[in-house]
Design an enzyme around this catalytic site. Structure first.
Site: not given
Ligand code: GLC
Length: 570
Positions: A280, A476
Site C-alpha cells: 500500500d 480511510e
Molecule cells: C491508499 C489505500 C489503498 C489505495 C492506495 C493507492 O492509502 O489504502 O486502498 O489503493 O493508497 O491510492
C-alpha cells in the site's frame, strides 16, 4: 510510435514475439535485465513526483495516480494524453518495457470528472447480486481503459467487523460470504476486451482491526483469521486476480507488510497466487512504526513476499536501497527474479508490449448513457427499506405535495462519498449526474415538489416530507469514529422542525455505514438506507415512487435497530 514488436522478425528478440508462450517471453526478457532494470520494475511511483524523463532514466516499471491525483484539465482525454506521455517515456529505454499504471477506480473511474460513479461497495453488498457487480466491473474496465490505464486497485474485499471503521463503505459486508461472492468484480475488470488488472485488497484482515481502527491490529487466532477474512481472497485468486494489495494493518501485532507466512506461505503457496503482491501507499514505512523506510524495512518487506513497492515520492531512494540490499546478499536475486517474473507476466498477459498506448476507442465510454443506466440499476437494487409504517412508501403522485429537505438531498459530492474526484470527496456539484432531488423531481408526475433544505416551510401542509440526511464524505482513517456516529446538528434541526409541524417524515440516509438513529427512528413514517449511490441519484426516486420495489438487504448489522439481512419491500 510503433511498438518494438512491429520490428522485423529477423531482428526481434524472443520476448517481443507475441507468438511465443508468456513464460518463454518472460524468461528471455528477464535474462536480458540488469539489477537496475529489475529493481525499476519493482518500483511504483506517484505521478506528481515523476516526469517522463524520470521514467526513462530510472526504468520505472509502474506508476499510480493516488486518490484525486488527476491531470489538468481533469478530462478523460487529458488522462489518456498523460498516460501516453509516460508510456512513451517507458518505451524509450533499451529494453522498452511498458509501464503498468494503476489507479483507484473503486466505484467507477471515480477520479475522472464526467465518469460514471457507481454505488460504493456497501450498497452493492446490499444487492446480493454478484452478476450485477461483474457487469459494473466490466463497465469500469471500459472507462479505465478509455484513459489508457491498465491497473485498477479494486475490489476491496474487506470483511468489515466494526462500522466505526472509516472504510466501512468500501466493504461489501460484515460476513465473508458477501465479498467472497462479489469477487465477480475481478472477472468483470479482467475478463474481456479491454482487460484491466484487478487488485484484491487489502490482504489480510483490514476490516477486522480492534475498534475498527484503520491501519490497526487484527487480533484473532489463525483459525478465526482464516475463517473470517481469507475466503474473499481465495475466491479472487480462483478468478485469476492479477494483483493483491497488502493491508496497512497488522495481525496480532505483526504488520502484514512484514508477514512472510501470510504473504508467501499462505497467499503465494497455499492459495497458489501467481500475480503481483503490491504494497500500500508508503506502507513499508510503517513496519517499524517510524516515518520513512529503512534498508531493514525494505529487505523485510521484499523478502516477506512484496513484489512491487508503492513509494510515491521516495522512489529514487528506494531503488538505491533495494539495489544495495541485493548487492549485499541480504535480498536474494532469486526473490527479485520471482517478483520481476510476476510483474512481466502481468504486462505480457495484458498485451502491453503489443498495444502500450491508450486505445482511444474506449474513451467515449467514460460517463456513457449505457454505463449511467447500469449505475442507476445498481442504485435501485442497493436501496434498503428499513421500515415503512402505514404504507408511507411508495409515494403517491396524483394530488400529493412533498417537501424535500435535508443537506444530502441535492449534493452530488455527498451522495458519491469518499474517493470521488478527490481522495476524501467533497460537497457540491463535483461531477455530472442526477442528485436525489433531481430524481424526485423527474419522477414526481403530478405531485408538487418543493425543495427546502432547512425545512423552514415544514408547516405548509405537506403530504409528507422526504428528509435526505446522513454523512458528509470521508476516506480511510479520516472516517474512523470512536463511537458509531448519529445525525449531526443540521439534520437534527431539520427533524425538529418537521416533528413540530407534525408532518409525516420519510427519511433517506445517505451514509457510508449504519448510523445511530435509534432515538429518532420511531418518529419516522419510513426509513430507507441509500448508502453512497454515486452519480445516478435518480435510482433512489425509482424506489421511493415504487417504479421499482426495494429489494436491498442489510449487508451489515444496523446496531440497536435492524439485523444483518433485514430489508422490506412493498
Ligand atoms: C491508499 C489505500 C489503498 C489505495 C492506495 C493507492 O492509502 O489504502 O486502498 O489503493 O493508497 O491510492
Amino acid at each position: 510510435m510503433r511498438p518494438l514488436s512491429d520490428s522485423p522478425a529477423t531482428t526481434r528478440p524472443p520476448y517481443l514475439d507475441a507468438g511465443l508462450p508468456v513464460a518463454a517471453r518472460v524468461a528471455d526478457l528477464l535474462a536480458r535485465m540488469s539489477l537496475a532494470d529489475k529493481v525499476g520494475q519493482m518500483t511504483q511511483a506517484e505521478r506528481a513526483s515523476v516526469t517522463p524523463a524520470d521514467v526513462t532514466a530510472y526504468r520505472l516499471g509502474s506508476m499510480l495516480s493516488g486518490g484525486g491525483s488527476s491531470p489538468t484539465p481533469n478530462t478523460a482525454r487529458a488522462w489518456a494524453d498523460m498516460y501516453d506521455g509516460y508510456q512513451r517515456a517507458a518505451l524509450d529505454t533499451p529494453l522498452r518495457v511498458p509501464l503498468l499504471y494503476g489507479v483507484d477506480a473503486v466505484h467507477g473511474h471515480n477520479n475522472v470528472h464526467g465518469a460514471t460513479i457507481f454505488p460504493h461497495n456497501i450498497g452493492l453488498g446490499a444487492t446480493r447480486d454478484p452478476e450485477l457487480v461483474r457487469r459494473i466491473g466490466r463497465a469500469t474496465a471500459e472507462e479505465v481503459a478509455g484513459t489508457g490505464i491498465h491497473w485498477d486497485f479494486a475490489p476491496c474485499l474487506a470483511v468489515v467487523r466494526d462500522p466505526r471503521w472509516g472504510r466501512t463503505y468500501e466493504a461489501f459486508g460484515e460476513v465473508p460470504a458477501i465479498p467472497e461472492a462479489m469477487a465477480t468484480m475481478v472477472s468483470g475488470l479482467q475478463d474481456g476486451v479491454p482487460s484491466v488488472l484487478a487488485t484484491a485488497k487489502h490482504y489480510l484482515g483490514d476490516g477486522g482491526t480492534t475498534g475498527g481502527v484503520d491501519r490497526g491490529d487484527t487480533r484473532l487466532s489463525e483459525a478465526e483469521l482464516r475463517a473470517l477474512h481469507l475466503p474473499p481472497f481465495r475466491a479472487a485468486v480462483e478468478r485469476g486476480v492479477g494483483s493483491v494489495m497488502v493491508s496497512y494493518s497488522a495481525w496480532n501485532g505483526l504488520p502484514l507488510h512484514a508477514h512472510a507466512y501470510l504473504l508467501t506461505t499462505v497467499l503465494k503457496g497455499e492459495l497458489g497466487f501467481d500475480g503481483i503482491v503490491v504494497s500500500d501507499y508508503n506502507a513499508v514505512d510503517l513496519i517499524d512504526g517510524e516515518p520513512g523506510f529503512t534498508p531493514e524495512e525494505v529487505r523485510t518487506a521484499v523478502n516477506a513476499g512484496l513484489d512491487m513497492v508503492m513509494v510515491p515520492s521516495e522512489w529514487r531512494r528506494f531503488i538505491a536501497v533495494l539495489c544495495a540490499e541485493v548487492e549485499a546478499g541480504r535480498v536474494p536475486m532469486a526473490r527479485v527474479d520471482d517478483a520481476v517474473r510476476r510483474i512481466l507476466t502481468a504486462k505480457f498477459r495484458l498485451g502491453l508490449f503489443e498495444s502500450p498506448l491508450a486505445d482511444r476507442s474506449w474513451t467515449p465510454s467514460v460517463g456513457s448513457p449505457a454505463h449511467r443506466a447500469l449505475a442507476r440499476e445498481a442504485v435501485r437494487a442497493s436501496q434498503v427499506l428499513l421500515h415503512n409504517d402505514g404504507g408511507a412508501l411508495p409515494l403517491a403522485r396524483a394530488g400529493a405535495r412533498y417537501l424535500v429537505t435535508g443537506r444530502n438531498a441535492d449534493d452530488m459530492g455527498h451522495q458519491c462519498g469518499g474517493w470521488s474526484i478527490t481522495w476524501q470527496g467533497s460537497s457540491g456539484a463535483i461531477t455530472p449526474g442526477t442528485t436525489i432531488l433531481d430524481g424526485i423531481r423527474a419522477a414526481a408526475g403530478g405531485a408538487e415538489i418543493v425543495h427546502d433544505p432547512g425545512a423552514e416551510r415544514a408547516g405548509d401542509g405537506w403530504t409528507a416530507a422526504i428528509a435526505v440526511l446522513g454523512e458528509a464524505p470521508y476516506a480511510e482513517f479520516k472516517g474512523d469514529r470512536p463511537e458509531l456516529p448519529g445525525l449531526d446538528e443540521a439534520d437534527l434541526a431539520v427533524l425538529a422542525r418537521l416533528r413540530a409541524a407534525g408532518v409525516p417524515v420519510v427519511v433517506v440516509l445517505v451514509s457510508g455505514r449504519p448510523l445511530d438513529v435509534a432515538a429518532h427512528a420511531g418518529d419516522w413514517a419510513a426509513l430507507v438506507a441509500a448508502w453512497l449511490p454515486g452519480t445516478e441519484g435518480a435510482g433512489v426516486a425509482d424506489v421511493l415512487f415504487g417504479d421499482h420495489p426495494p429489494a436491498g438487504r442489510l449487508p451489515v448489522t444496523w446496531p440497536g435497530l435492524y439485523p444483518f439481512g433485514h430489508g422490506l419491500s412493498y
